[in-house]
Design a protein around this motif. Sequence first.
Motif, PDB file in Angstrom:
ATOM      1  N   PRO A 186      10.117   5.053  -7.870  1.00 49.06           N
ATOM      2  CA  PRO A 186      10.030   6.133  -6.873  1.00 49.06           C
ATOM      3  C   PRO A 186       9.267   7.342  -7.372  1.00 49.06           C
ATOM      4  N   HIS A 187       9.058   7.442  -8.677  1.00 53.06           N
ATOM      5  CA  HIS A 187       8.319   8.565  -9.236  1.00 53.06           C
ATOM      6  C   HIS A 187       6.807   8.415  -9.044  1.00 53.06           C
ATOM      7  N   MET A 188       6.377   7.286  -8.496  1.00 58.96           N
ATOM      8  CA  MET A 188       4.952   7.051  -8.266  1.00 58.96           C
ATOM      9  C   MET A 188       4.540   7.429  -6.850  1.00 58.96           C
ATOM     10  N   ASN A 189       5.343   8.201  -6.189  1.00 60.75           N
ATOM     11  CA  ASN A 189       5.078   8.566  -4.796  1.00 60.75           C
ATOM     12  C   ASN A 189       4.049   9.695  -4.735  1.00 60.75           C
ATOM     13  N   VAL A 190       2.794   9.351  -5.068  1.00 64.20           N
ATOM     14  CA  VAL A 190       1.701  10.313  -5.027  1.00 64.20           C
ATOM     15  C   VAL A 190       0.755   9.925  -3.908  1.00 64.20           C
ATOM     16  N   VAL A 191      -0.004  10.908  -3.418  1.00 67.67           N
ATOM     17  CA  VAL A 191      -0.837  10.689  -2.234  1.00 67.67           C
ATOM     18  C   VAL A 191      -1.895   9.615  -2.487  1.00 67.67           C
ATOM     19  N   LEU A 192      -2.566   9.674  -3.634  1.00 68.04           N
ATOM     20  CA  LEU A 192      -3.635   8.727  -3.917  1.00 68.04           C
ATOM     21  C   LEU A 192      -3.125   7.293  -3.938  1.00 68.04           C
ATOM     22  N   LEU A 193      -1.975   7.095  -4.528  1.00 75.72           N
ATOM     23  CA  LEU A 193      -1.422   5.751  -4.599  1.00 75.72           C
ATOM     24  C   LEU A 193      -1.024   5.248  -3.211  1.00 75.72           C
ATOM     25  N   LEU A 194      -0.488   6.130  -2.366  1.00 79.20           N
ATOM     26  CA  LEU A 194      -0.133   5.733  -1.002  1.00 79.20           C
ATOM     27  C   LEU A 194      -1.376   5.407  -0.186  1.00 79.20           C
ATOM     28  N   GLU A 195      -2.477   6.109  -0.472  1.00 81.66           N
ATOM     29  CA  GLU A 195      -3.734   5.788   0.199  1.00 81.66           C
ATOM     30  C   GLU A 195      -4.220   4.390  -0.207  1.00 81.66           C
ATOM     31  N   ALA A 196      -4.050   4.066  -1.485  1.00 82.98           N
ATOM     32  CA  ALA A 196      -4.411   2.722  -1.931  1.00 82.98           C
ATOM     33  C   ALA A 196      -3.540   1.671  -1.256  1.00 82.98           C
ATOM     34  N   MET A 197      -2.264   1.993  -1.042  1.00 84.68           N
ATOM     35  CA  MET A 197      -1.369   1.051  -0.364  1.00 84.68           C
ATOM     36  C   MET A 197      -1.768   0.849   1.094  1.00 84.68           C
ATOM     37  N   ASP A 198      -2.359   1.875   1.709  1.00 83.82           N
ATOM     38  CA  ASP A 198      -2.874   1.698   3.074  1.00 83.82           C
ATOM     39  C   ASP A 198      -3.951   0.604   3.100  1.00 83.82           C
ATOM     40  N   CYS A 199      -4.840   0.627   2.099  1.00 89.37           N
ATOM     41  CA  CYS A 199      -5.877  -0.411   2.013  1.00 89.37           C
ATOM     42  C   CYS A 199      -5.256  -1.788   1.792  1.00 89.37           C
ATOM     43  N   VAL A 200      -4.228  -1.819   0.976  1.00 88.94           N
ATOM     44  CA  VAL A 200      -3.571  -3.098   0.679  1.00 88.94           C
ATOM     45  C   VAL A 200      -2.881  -3.656   1.921  1.00 88.94           C
ATOM     46  N   MET A 201      -2.240  -2.801   2.705  1.00 88.37           N
ATOM     47  CA  MET A 201      -1.549  -3.262   3.907  1.00 88.37           C
ATOM     48  C   MET A 201      -2.533  -3.851   4.911  1.00 88.37           C
ATOM     49  N   ASP A 202      -3.670  -3.191   5.073  1.00 87.35           N
ATOM     50  CA  ASP A 202      -4.705  -3.743   5.949  1.00 87.35           C
ATOM     51  C   ASP A 202      -5.155  -5.117   5.465  1.00 87.35           C
ATOM     52  N   GLU A 203      -5.264  -5.250   4.161  1.00 86.26           N
ATOM     53  CA  GLU A 203      -5.714  -6.520   3.590  1.00 86.26           C
ATOM     54  C   GLU A 203      -4.672  -7.625   3.812  1.00 86.26           C
ATOM     55  N   VAL A 204      -3.412  -7.302   3.663  1.00 83.68           N
ATOM     56  CA  VAL A 204      -2.351  -8.299   3.892  1.00 83.68           C
ATOM     57  C   VAL A 204      -2.412  -8.818   5.324  1.00 83.68           C
ATOM     58  N   LEU A 205      -2.520  -7.912   6.271  1.00 80.68           N
ATOM     59  CA  LEU A 205      -2.567  -8.315   7.680  1.00 80.68           C
ATOM     60  C   LEU A 205      -3.777  -9.188   7.965  1.00 80.68           C
ATOM     61  N   GLU A 206      -4.930  -8.815   7.418  1.00 83.25           N
ATOM     62  CA  GLU A 206      -6.155  -9.576   7.695  1.00 83.25           C
ATOM     63  C   GLU A 206      -6.123 -10.965   7.064  1.00 83.25           C
ATOM     64  N   VAL A 207      -5.757 -11.017   5.794  1.00 83.52           N
ATOM     65  CA  VAL A 207      -5.767 -12.310   5.092  1.00 83.52           C
ATOM     66  C   VAL A 207      -4.700 -13.245   5.659  1.00 83.52           C
TER      67      VAL A 207
END
Length: 396
Positions: A186-207
Amino acid sequence: MRLWKKAAGALKDRYSILIAKLSPNGPCRNPDLETVIIKATSHDEQCMDYKNVQRVFKWLRTSPLYLKPLLYTLSMRMDKTRSWVVALKGLMLIHGVFCFDFPSVQKLGRLPFDLSYFSDGHISPHKASLFNAFVRSYFAYLNQKSAFLRFEATKEDKISVMGELQTLRKMLGLIDLLLQIKPRSPHMNVVLLLEAMDCVMDEVLEVYSKFCKRVHLVVGRIIEIGGKEESSVLLEIVKKVEMQGDKITTYFDFCRDIGVLNVSDCPEILRIHEKDILELQKIRDGGVFERKNLEGNNKGDDTGIVIYENNNAIVLRDCSATAIISEQKQSNLKTVITDQWEVFDDDLIVDAVNSASNGTSTVPFIATNNPFVDSWSIVPYIPVCSNYVLPDLIIL
């Protein structure tokens, strides 16, 4: 300490930009493009610089020729950095490059840099291990995705069922790697990392969406044409898909809990109908093999079709023609000669072989477990070509 770290990162970026501007133009060097890439992958951990990211993509849209200097500059920067911020921004940038439908992108293969053993050198070891794991898992997926794109673009056998099954296996591996990309504290809750997770979520849905569509197509195709080996491989894939479905649901719930903004509803988990699974099991076990007639049905008619069921042959023949019968009457006993012969297995085999040699075969070879089935080839078959009356042998 935090202010000093931010200032040090800004100085490094300025120095890198100065070196880029002084570098000469060449096949792999473009000072203006290098400057934009450095700004897009700066040390600022607040957020991604999307303005400069779009500038990079604008260069690439202008001409695919800019892909080479882009990869060169990005590779040099990734190989030198020991900042998880720069490394993560570089991965997000190359992730966006995969969206370009260029042959040079699809045939890239492995990524031109390696972050498998990345380690941040600017934060405490305990905190660094968490961000290192995130960067490494993100790199592992993108590296495998790049190899998969090349596999798809260069594979020769693009239409066979076994080739499609091989693709499905690789896609299963991609999905597994995607599900490994996540914050582990939970200490990794930084904006940049959450932005990277947005890209990952899009990728999961597409693949996952593409994977589900291809699975349904392959299931229908194997049920239609059969194939023991193909059905066996597909059943293994289906088994793994069922296990993976629970992981995807858990993954989406986790991302929603940590505050990832781009989390939509969990995709519909792939389920194969029980009826289709039973059909695949029958094909794998050799239970049902059918040859369709010209009209597309599976039932026999009066055209002489052979239906294979449980490895046994059922032969349907036309008996509607009037038999030509020659009779010889003697003492109320008679011998009947007819050209409407009863059909036995040996006759069918010989007829099939003779017809095949003349190029007019309409009866397929009958499958049998009889070890002596080939004994017909030892003695030549000489058919009777004329009808004649025989004496009654019973009274002789």
